[in-house]
Structures are given as C-alpha cells and as structure tokens.
Design a protein around this motif. Structure first.
Motif, short mmCIF file in Angstrom:
data_model
loop_
_atom_site.label_atom_id
_atom_site.label_comp_id
_atom_site.label_asym_id
_atom_site.label_seq_id
_atom_site.Cartn_x
_atom_site.Cartn_y
_atom_site.Cartn_z
N SER A 78 -41.82 67.72 126.53
CA SER A 78 -40.83 67.42 127.55
C SER A 78 -39.43 67.42 126.95
O SER A 78 -39.17 66.77 125.94
CB SER A 78 -41.12 66.04 128.14
OG SER A 78 -40.04 65.64 128.95
N SER A 79 -38.49 68.13 127.59
CA SER A 79 -37.16 68.28 127.01
C SER A 79 -36.36 66.99 127.08
O SER A 79 -35.35 66.83 126.39
CB SER A 79 -36.40 69.41 127.70
OG SER A 79 -35.96 68.99 128.97
N GLU A 80 -36.82 66.04 127.91
CA GLU A 80 -36.07 64.78 128.03
C GLU A 80 -36.16 63.95 126.76
O GLU A 80 -35.41 63.02 126.56
CB GLU A 80 -36.62 63.96 129.21
CG GLU A 80 -36.11 64.41 130.54
CD GLU A 80 -36.89 65.60 131.08
OE1 GLU A 80 -37.83 66.05 130.39
OE2 GLU A 80 -36.57 66.07 132.17
N ILE A 81 -37.12 64.27 125.91
CA ILE A 81 -37.33 63.45 124.72
C ILE A 81 -36.28 63.71 123.63
O ILE A 81 -36.07 62.89 122.75
CB ILE A 81 -38.75 63.69 124.16
CG1 ILE A 81 -39.22 62.48 123.35
CG2 ILE A 81 -38.82 64.94 123.37
CD1 ILE A 81 -40.60 62.65 122.73
N TYR A 82 -35.60 64.83 123.69
CA TYR A 82 -34.75 65.22 122.56
C TYR A 82 -33.64 64.23 122.23
O TYR A 82 -33.39 63.93 121.07
CB TYR A 82 -34.16 66.61 122.76
CG TYR A 82 -35.18 67.67 122.49
CD1 TYR A 82 -35.47 68.05 121.19
CD2 TYR A 82 -35.90 68.25 123.52
CE1 TYR A 82 -36.44 69.00 120.93
CE2 TYR A 82 -36.88 69.20 123.26
CZ TYR A 82 -37.14 69.57 121.97
OH TYR A 82 -38.09 70.49 121.70
N SER A 83 -32.96 63.74 123.26
CA SER A 83 -31.85 62.84 123.01
C SER A 83 -32.34 61.61 122.25
O SER A 83 -31.74 61.18 121.26
CB SER A 83 -31.20 62.45 124.33
OG SER A 83 -30.04 61.70 124.09
N HIS A 84 -33.46 61.07 122.71
CA HIS A 84 -34.08 59.91 122.08
C HIS A 84 -34.51 60.25 120.64
O HIS A 84 -34.28 59.48 119.70
CB HIS A 84 -35.31 59.53 122.92
CG HIS A 84 -36.06 58.33 122.44
ND1 HIS A 84 -35.50 57.08 122.41
CD2 HIS A 84 -37.33 58.19 121.98
CE1 HIS A 84 -36.39 56.22 121.95
NE2 HIS A 84 -37.50 56.86 121.67
N THR B 16 -43.45 64.30 118.41
CA THR B 16 -43.29 65.60 119.06
C THR B 16 -44.67 66.23 119.24
O THR B 16 -45.68 65.68 118.82
CB THR B 16 -42.42 66.56 118.22
OG1 THR B 16 -43.19 67.02 117.10
CG2 THR B 16 -41.16 65.88 117.71
N TYR C 23 -33.36 62.63 118.63
CA TYR C 23 -32.17 62.81 117.78
C TYR C 23 -31.71 61.44 117.26
O TYR C 23 -31.45 61.28 116.06
CB TYR C 23 -31.03 63.43 118.60
CG TYR C 23 -31.01 64.93 118.64
CD1 TYR C 23 -32.19 65.68 118.70
CD2 TYR C 23 -29.80 65.64 118.63
CE1 TYR C 23 -32.16 67.06 118.77
CE2 TYR C 23 -29.76 67.03 118.68
CZ TYR C 23 -30.93 67.73 118.75
OH TYR C 23 -30.89 69.10 118.81
#
Lengths: 139, 139, 139, 139, 139, 139
Positions: free
Chosen positions: E2-8, E57, E10
């Motif tokens: 899920s792309s929403e996880i990236y900010s978290h 991930t 990072y």
C-alpha cells in the motif's frame, strides 16, 4: 525508436513553432517500456507538427486535445553584470511583476568564457536581479 | 494496489476493446508513490471500461476526456523469410507508405523455434522490408 | 538545483573524461522530487569529477562504488553511402563481430544537409550495414 | 525550482480546495529534467489555484482542460478494533458497495501508540472489514 | 504494498538513523510497476534497518552494498532576517566555503506565520546569504 | 533498442537462472531517454547472463557489482479456498513467520475460471491467510 533521434527531433519540432516539448516514461502492455512525447503548439501548427511526428517517429498515431492556458505576460530585458550583459525574462501577473529569470544560455556563455562556475554566475545574477527588481516583486 | 494485478488488468481491458493501455509513475501527497493508469478507448466502450477499472482497481474515481487522433492508415501483409512468413504492419500517410513494422510476436516465435537471437531475426526482417517496400518509402 | 544546468554539466563532466553520465528521477522524504545523477568514470578521474560535482551542483555529498565491466571490443570504420561517409561502431565479443551501430551525429548531419528525414537515412544505413557486415554477424 | 517547496505547495493547494495533486517526472529540451505538477480541482477553484501556482512556483504558464469523472459514491464509517476506532471509506457503484478502505492516518496513529507494526494493524483491520462488509462486497 | 505506508516508513527509517532514503519507480516482469526503496545508512545501523524493512514492507529480501562517500564538511549557523532567525547549512570543500543552503523548514514557518509566499522568503534569504557569505564563496 | 524485445528478454534471462530482473527509466546526454536494465543473479550465472545481454540488447557494455542480501527463509504451502487450492509463500525472519503472500498466478486462474473479480479473490484469500497464519504473525 532509436533514442538518439530525440535531440534532433526536439530541435526540428521547436523550429516548426512548437511552444514546448517534453517526454515522459510510460509502460505499455507486454512489459514494453516506452516514451510518451508531448508537444504544446498553437492550433495553426497542429497539422504540420503532427505530420512531422508521424514521419519521423515510430508511432502510428498522434492524439491531441485543446488546452487553455493562463500565462504570465512576458518581457525581456538586459541587465548589467561585471562579466557583461545578461538577458532576463520578466513575468507579470495582472500587471504586477512577480518573476524574473535569467537567460541560462547567457550564464553558460559567461561561465565558459571566464572559467567561473555556473553556480557562482547564477548567484551573482540572482543578486543583481534581487536589487534591481525587488521592490516590485515584494509589492 | 497489488502490482501483480497489472498484467491481468491489461489483458482484461484490451479484451474489452481498449485501443491502448499504459501506466506512468506519479507521486502524490504524503510521499505516496502511485501508478497512473491510462486507457485509450472508443467512446462506446467508455462505460464498460470505467466500470471495470472501478471494480478491479483500488481507485475511487476515473477521469476521462475526449481526444482527437491522426492515425496512419494501416494495412497488414505477410512477407516471406527463410524462417517462414512474418506479418508486417504498413502505415500510409495521405496515400503514401511511410512506415513498415514487423509483427514482433512472429519474430519472437521464429527466434524461439530456430534458436536464433531475436536481434538477428529483426536484422534479417528489416532487410527484407527494406528491399520489398523501400521504393515507396523513399518516394 | 536549476534544471537548466544539466546540459552544461553533462558536457563538462564528459570533457573531464567520464565514460557515461545519466540521470534518474527519485523521490525523497517530504515529497521532494529529485534527480539522481550517475557518472561512470575511471578510478583515476574520480577525484576530479567528484570535485566538479560538489562545486557545480547543489549536493553536499557524492557516493561512489567500484564496478566491473564486460565490454565489447570496439572498432570504428567508415562506410560509404550515397550521401557520403558515415562512421560506424563495431562491437566484438570473444573475437566475433556481434554489433554494428552507425554514428548518429553523422546521420543527423546528412539528414540536415540533404533535407531527408532521419528515419530514412537510418533505414538506408542499416541496409548498408546489413550487406557489408552481415556474414560475420550471422556466423 | 527548489524541490523542498513541494511539500508546502501540496498542503497549500489542498487547503485551497484541490481534489487531488500529483507530480510526474518529465524531460524537456536541452537535457532538462523537470517536474510536471498536476492539480485536479473544481472549475470554481481554477482561478485561485492557477494564481497560487504562478506565484509560488517557477512556471510562466499553467495549462488546463476540462475532465469528466465517474466516481464511486463515498460514505465514511467508524469500525471498532481492539486498539480503538478506525475510519473507513466505503465506495458504492450503482448502489452496490464495492470497496472499503481504512483511513491510513488512523492506522498510523494506532501503530505509533501501540508500538505495533503498520503492516500488522492493516492486516487486522482488513480482516474486520472483510467480516463486517463482506456480504455486500461479494453480492 | 500500500502506497500510504511510505510516509510512515520514511519517518521510522530516519528515526532509526538512516542518512537518507528515497524511492525510484521500476518495472518488473509481468508488467508489474514497482517501487525500489533505497536507504543510505552507516554500517552499524544495517541490521536494524534491514529488519525494519523486512517486517514493514512486502519485500522478501534486502540487498546491500558498501559505498564510499566524499562529503562537504558541514556547519550550521543562524542568520538574521527581518522575519526572525533562519538556520543555514554551510558546506566546506578542502577548507573553502563553497555552499550555503537555508533550512527550508524555517522558511516555511516564516511563510506561514507572515502570510508571505515561500518564493519571496527564499529570495530574501538568498540575498542575505549572498551578502554575508559571498566573499568566501567567490574566493 | 526496440521496446517489443523486453518481454522476450525478461523470459530468457529468468530461464537462465536470474533471481530478478527490472528496468528503470534514465536520461542520457543529448536528450536521450533510455532504459537501464538490472539483473540480480548468482555469481555462477554472471558470464552466461552477461553474454546474453551483450548479444540480445543494443548495449556495448555490462557493469556489475557484488551485493549481499538478507532474505526471509521461504516456504511454500497450499491453502484451501472455496474455489480450490492456492499456493502461498511464507517468509520467516529469525525463525518467526512474518509474511504470507498468495501466489498471484493461482488467483488469476481462479478469477478467470469463475468469472469473479481478481480483487474479490484476493480479499477472500487474504482472509483465509489471516485466519490460518495469524497467531504466528502476531507473535
């Protein structure tokens, strides 16, 4: 399509009156990496540019659509620097100057002729721009 | 959305009549890498394809707009090679043949069946195309 | 970093002996789109090129690592065309010629001088290459 | 344009009512890597957002075009988890529920507060979603 | 994933001591668009960060390699502006100051607090930097 | 290089034992968009794969470097669903099961055979995975 053709293609398309040209990387079916070429042009140049794209690239079709644009009113000036004159592009929004950008070709020439780094030239010129145009920008 | 779905999705959308389909990498707010899926289709297939996209992908909305297209008139032929027949796609602009492209699926089959490299097959076929269609292309 | 600097930077880095240079689009924390610049160079040129990158770009650091390479043995030849001579690059793998590529600068000059499309020039030259070098390629 | 500005720009544009905002990497003439910023907004917000883009970015022009959209009817609900409540977004197509997505901000807060991995939280929540909404989804 | 996880992700990876983190768009077999996540970290943090990536991930493996770095010696200072103090990062190469960059978080705070555009703030600050540090930069 | 070759190339390289293969879009000098092909393979397969790349692509050189990897211990199982059996891949980190992923080929076959959407199949299977493997995952 051979990637070596792009530089030549960009030049030709701009000579034919295109306002802008750029590429994006896309991925097609069957794992085919491809390049999407986009050209911004006036309606009058559409046929000429479409023909050029069909003849000079590997595509079998060109899609187009009409866009409106809001653009800054542009004005060109020369500013003095210790290395000589440099062109700058001024951008006005509703009568107010809101943007001043040096002409990069000029900066590169100066950098090459004087053996100074491009970065330093840009710093100098941005400072001159700041001093000459600042008041209007900040209004 | 799980990236494994794309291959399946491409096939389904093409089966439903899409003319073309491709993806681009985009970046959204909050550092979200995402994939923009674009489908080119006839107006008549719009609803069917939109429904498929809404049901089979993670999106909550599909945008669309109308594009015009200039396309080469296409014709399909078979050419003879020492390995068997290969389909080629011919493209005509205002009545003149300006493009001839081999069908890559055929080339890949030949490469696989004869244990020859794809690159060599392509070289051979481009040479046959050159000899058979050259005069018209260069006119 | 201003994107106008890249063309200048590419030229400078290549003049300093880089074997290759390319950029990739990356995305960093806080939604920052950025450009990763990669330079392939000999170990002897590392310091000179690193210094140039640190001085002329906005970066505060340059990473490097050692790579091995397998390269084709290269040879340059001139081939005759009806428009004049064109340089071609030959690539040998374990003594066998496996690749012949025309020099694109030459093709572009011919296209410009004779007002012929680049695509047609390339077609002609690939045919000459096919005839002149084919036997060795197919062995 | 300095890439550090994007995060700030995204926030501002969304505050002004944009429905979505994203960037793509493009390549322009003279080897210039650039960023194409796209904003989806209602027609009423066009002028306000255009002005913001012209003032806050380095661009001298903004292009726009009208798109239609097919969107799922959305509904927001709270679901109970062992860690507290989480918002979910429901999407209806022609009256049928076809999509349920958890609010990621909520999941991240839970992950942070309970020191559990985001992946595990998501697994849990997707299971609850499956049990609560499954019948309608599969109809 | 899920792309929403990236900010978290990072944020977490940076908290664990990563020096830098970024993503690139890649394309895998079977038309799968994917995201390659790269982390730069010290050797001591390798295990901790690898574990985090494997757990948070969707990957089943993490590759790593050793890189050397040439970095500018960094120094942080505060400069005075009419809106308050702003941090700047100074970069020295072999003892010479060659780069001064404002801290963007500070500029954004000022822009927000004073209702002035980020672009104007940056222009002001770059001018102050120019005046304060110029002599050394140009030497 | 013709983009149609990639699908064929991917298959061939994987047949020769590559662990993974992917492409990235890069930009080279003179505005040339290009594709960087990366292959992950065991050291023993290096020569065979390098030869294939040199013969079947347009490149004149292949760079390589050694990477270490941390990978999850993998195990394959079959799980029962109402549509038949589906393979899942289990990933263990230091003896603990931390990841379970369905085999997408199986899911696609089910979707095709039963005329159900891929998304629904995945939802079902993830739920079964959740119930069967959950305890270990959360430990």
């Amino acid at each position: 399509m051979s990637s070596e053709i792009y530089s030549h293609l960009y030049n030709k398309i701009l000579q034919e009156g295109a306002l802008d040209i750029y590429t994006e990387s896309i991925y097609m079916k069957k794992n085919r990496p491809a390049v999407k070429l986009s050209v911004i042009c006036k309606e009058d140049d559409l046929e000429k540019i479409t023909e050029h794209l069909l003849k000079e690239t590997s595509t079998f079709g060109v899609r187009y659509s009409k866009y409106d644009r809001v653009i800054l009113k542009r004005e060109f000036r020369k500013i003095k620097t210790i290395y000589g004159k440099v062109s700058v592009k001024l951008g006005y929004y509703k009568g107010n100057l809101i943007k001043v950008t040096p002409e990069y070709e000029d900066c590169i020439k100066i950098a090459d002729n004087h053996g100074i780094s491009f970065t330093k030239i840009l710093l100098e010129i941005n400072n001159i721009i700041y001093k000459e145009f600042n008041i209007k920008i900040l209004t």
